[in-house]
Write a protein that holds these residues in place. Structure first.
Motif: not given
Length: 660
Positions: A612-616, A639-658
């Motif tokens: 699994s993966l966590v991205v923050a 991953v974008s540090t400017s906006s804090g956004t994380v996408t997986v296969d084009g779908r946005r995910r919450t930063a810090g979630e597993v």
């Protein structure tokens, strides 16, 4: 979109590399003497070594000789060096000649392309000459090859020091030389051409050796080698994310860090693994796999680059008797002395393999037995271990960080905890409770026995009771591996300031205000700079601890390296943007640590043992950064540090979630 090789072009006018510039195909490595346009120096293609070889080219224009490599200054007459471009796999140099002779102008633009061969030992030099004068000319090349003492060196003997020359080669005919069983051959496609005004002439020379040199025109050999070299680099970069940033120097640093890993990969099928990850190798030295830097500094970047082949690299290192050796030669032969950090390095690499690829219970059991065997090699000191003197540790020139030291004892505790986790994850039957109990005992002993509250730092304890307090960067590794209470960590982090560990262009291995141990002769581990992997690893430690501002204070001081090195050297100064003079310092695989720190620290990508993966991502002062196209277990992460956004296969995910 994955990187192309052309995006790793480097302008050689910016280079502050500590020695000659080398270029590699992953089969042959060759260097270009500084100040020359067409000259070629020594080269290596294991098992073949030609360390003192030379190829020089003199031009003849209508009977007037023009030498290459004119000396600096007004008096220097000849072909003038005018810069060039380096890529992994080839090097282009530019030159100019513009002089009048007896009222006639000779004006030439000269470009040479140096291509190390792939699949065979040797190189091709292509020379393109443009006639800029307003009259027709005849150009003749006069190559002079001096093979020196080429020889065949068994793969088991490629260690830390570059192979020395053998007996001088003897000329067999005009373009062939013999040294024992090694034949060196120079071939070409013609050496004289008529060039009209404004026209171009192209010449090609190949220097090769081997048991039977296959036929081939030099330009065809160069094209094929360039294609195969680019293919291998494209494969290595396919899973690596692309970085874009408005922070000055960050993109160049990222690419330079990646390049430092790329030039350490060798594809020779005669090696124990292919790719084979050399510690250095561009100048023929340290063309061996050192468990410490192969596994310890950038395990995730290395696994992204190698993919499934990473397991083979790990297993090859596990085959060596680490109670006697720290590295393996290209054929798997053990080299060097027992090293205190080898077990930690292999466990570190194994955790990356587990996250990206998965590991078997048998491999985890073997790794446990290996670590325990290495542990037993060093004398017990209660819950801690006595790791001996500099022979087994950092090789400082002063008495200092040795014997019973906080690091690598803290790494030992970390290893026991990770082995316990690997056992539970893989189904191996290790004594998990005992491993964790021993890890706790080690950490308690480090804090209770080695921490000096008055000094606010760790002491190293010697067998006779003598102790040393050296402000060494390795103490932060002890902190990273869980050996510090919050108060201890607070005090240590206070030393990360200018005039102590920090300097304008990096960090110092020994703090500048440690007057007992700080010195400038051993930049690697004793002061005035540091081993190239240490600065980024310190930044990563700080990001992991939730200290993003302090992490950036460390990382930003390293960004100059991407502008001034085509690939990162073994160590560098921290008070000025430079590296020590050439020696065993040409390149280092631990240069990948910079990209590792950016990916897993600044971007906050945490790869977990279960896949699994966590991205923050952390906010970066003064700008932002985007990482796109990270390939992990069939998923694509941006991953974008400017906006804090994380996408997986084009779908946005919450930063810090597993992310399962």
């Amino acid at each position: 979109m994955p990187y192309s090789v052309d995006e790793f072009a480097y302008d050689l006018r910016q280079s502050m590399a500590p020695g000659d510039i080398w270029v590699t195909s992953g089969w042959t490595t060759v260097h270009a003497p500084p100040g020359s346009v067409c000259a070629v120096g020594g080269w290596f293609a294991p098992p073949y070594a030609a360390p003192d070889a030379e190829l020089t080219v003199e031009l003849d224009v209508d009977g007037r000789r023009i030498a290459d490599g004119a000396a600096p200054g007004v008096a220097g007459v000849g072909l003038l060096h005018a810069g060039g471009t380096w890529w992994p796999g080839r090097m282009v140099r530019h030159g100019t000649y513009h002089r009048r002779h007896q009222d006639e102008l000779i004006s030439l633009r000269v470009q040479s392309t140096l291509t190390p061969l792939y699949g065979q030992a040797g190189f091709v030099l292509e020379v393109e000459i443009v006639n800029r004068a307003g009259r027709n000319i005849t150009v003749t090349l006069h190559p002079r090859a001096a093979p020196g003492g080429p020889r065949r060196v068994p793969l088991g003997e490629w260690g830390w020091v570059p192979p020395a020359p053998g007996p001088e080669a003897v000329r067999a005919d005009r373009w062939t030389w013999q040294a024992g069983d090694v034949t060196v051959e120079l071939s070409h496609e013609g050496l004289s051409q008529d060039v009209p005004a404004g026209g171009t002439a192209v010449f090609a020379l190949a220097v090769r050796t081997g048991p039977s040199t296959p036929p081939g025109r030099p330009r065809e050999l160069a094209a094929e080698s360039a294609r195969r070299s680019e293919d291998r680099l494209a494969r290595a970069l396919a899973r690596v994310p692309r970085l874009s940033s408005d922070i000055p120097g960050l993109e160049a640093y990222w690419r330079g860090s990646l390049t430092s890993g790329l030039v350490c990969l060798w594809d020779n099928p005669g090696f124990i693994t292919s790719p084979f990850v050399a510690t250095s190798g561009l100048d023929g030295g340290a063309l061996c796999a050192y468990a410490w830097d192969t596994g310890g500094y950038a395990p995730h970047l290395l696994t992204l680059m190698l993919g499934d082949a990473t397991t083979g690299v790990l297993e090859s290192l596990m085959k060596v008797d680490l109670t006697r050796h720290y590295a393996i030669a290209p054929d798997g032969t053990g080299l060097g002395v027992p090293y205190a950090y080898s077990g930690w390095s292999l466990v570190t690499l194994a955790t990356a393999v587990a996250a990206h690829l998965g590991v078997s219970p048998d491999l985890v059991t073997q790794l446990h037995d290996l670590v325990e065997g290495l542990d037993a090699r060093f004398a017990p000191a209660g819950a801690l271990r006595d790791y001996g003197d500099q022979y087994n540790l950092l090789e400082m020139r002063s008495t200092g960080w040795e014997h019973v030291a906080a690091s690598p004892n803290a790494e030992r505790a970390w290893c026991l905890d990770r082995l316990a986790e690997l056992s539970q994850m893989s189904g191996a039957r290790l004594p998990v409770d005992d491993l964790r109990s021993r890890a706790r005992d080690i950490r308690r002993a480090i804090a209770g026995e080695l921490w000096d509250e008055r000094a606010g730092w760790f002491r190293c304890r010697y067998p006779d009771g003598h102790s040393e307090l050296v402000q060494h960067i390795q103490a932060f590794d002890a902190m990273r591996n869980g050996a510090c209470t919050p108060e201890m960590a607070r005090i240590m982090l206070g030393r990360l300031r200018d005039g102590s560990f920090l300097a304008p262009y990096g960090v110092s291995a020994v703090a500048a205000d440690d007057r007992l141990h700080y010195e400038l002769g051993d930049t690697d581990w004793s002061g005035g700079g540091a081993y190239t992997g240490e600065g980024p690893q310190l930044a990563l430690t700080l990001w992991e601890r939730g200290e993003p501002a302090l992490a950036w204070e460390v990382m930003r001081r390293l960004l100059w390296m991407g502008r001034h090195f085509p690939y990162f050297p073994q160590d560098h100064y921290c008070d000025r943007p430079a590296a020590p003079p050439a020696g065993r310092r040409i390149n280092i695989v631990a240069g990948l640590a910079g990209a590792e720190a950016i990916l897993t620290g600044a971007a906050g990508v945490r790869f977990r043992l279960d896949g699994s993966l966590v991205v923050a991502p952390a906010a970066l002062p003064g700008g932002g950064m985007e990482l796109t196209g990270l390939a992990y277990r069939g998923r694509t992460i941006d991953v974008s540090t400017s906006s804090g956004t994380v996408t997986v296969d084009g779908r946005r995910r919450t930063a810090g979630e597993v992310i399962e």
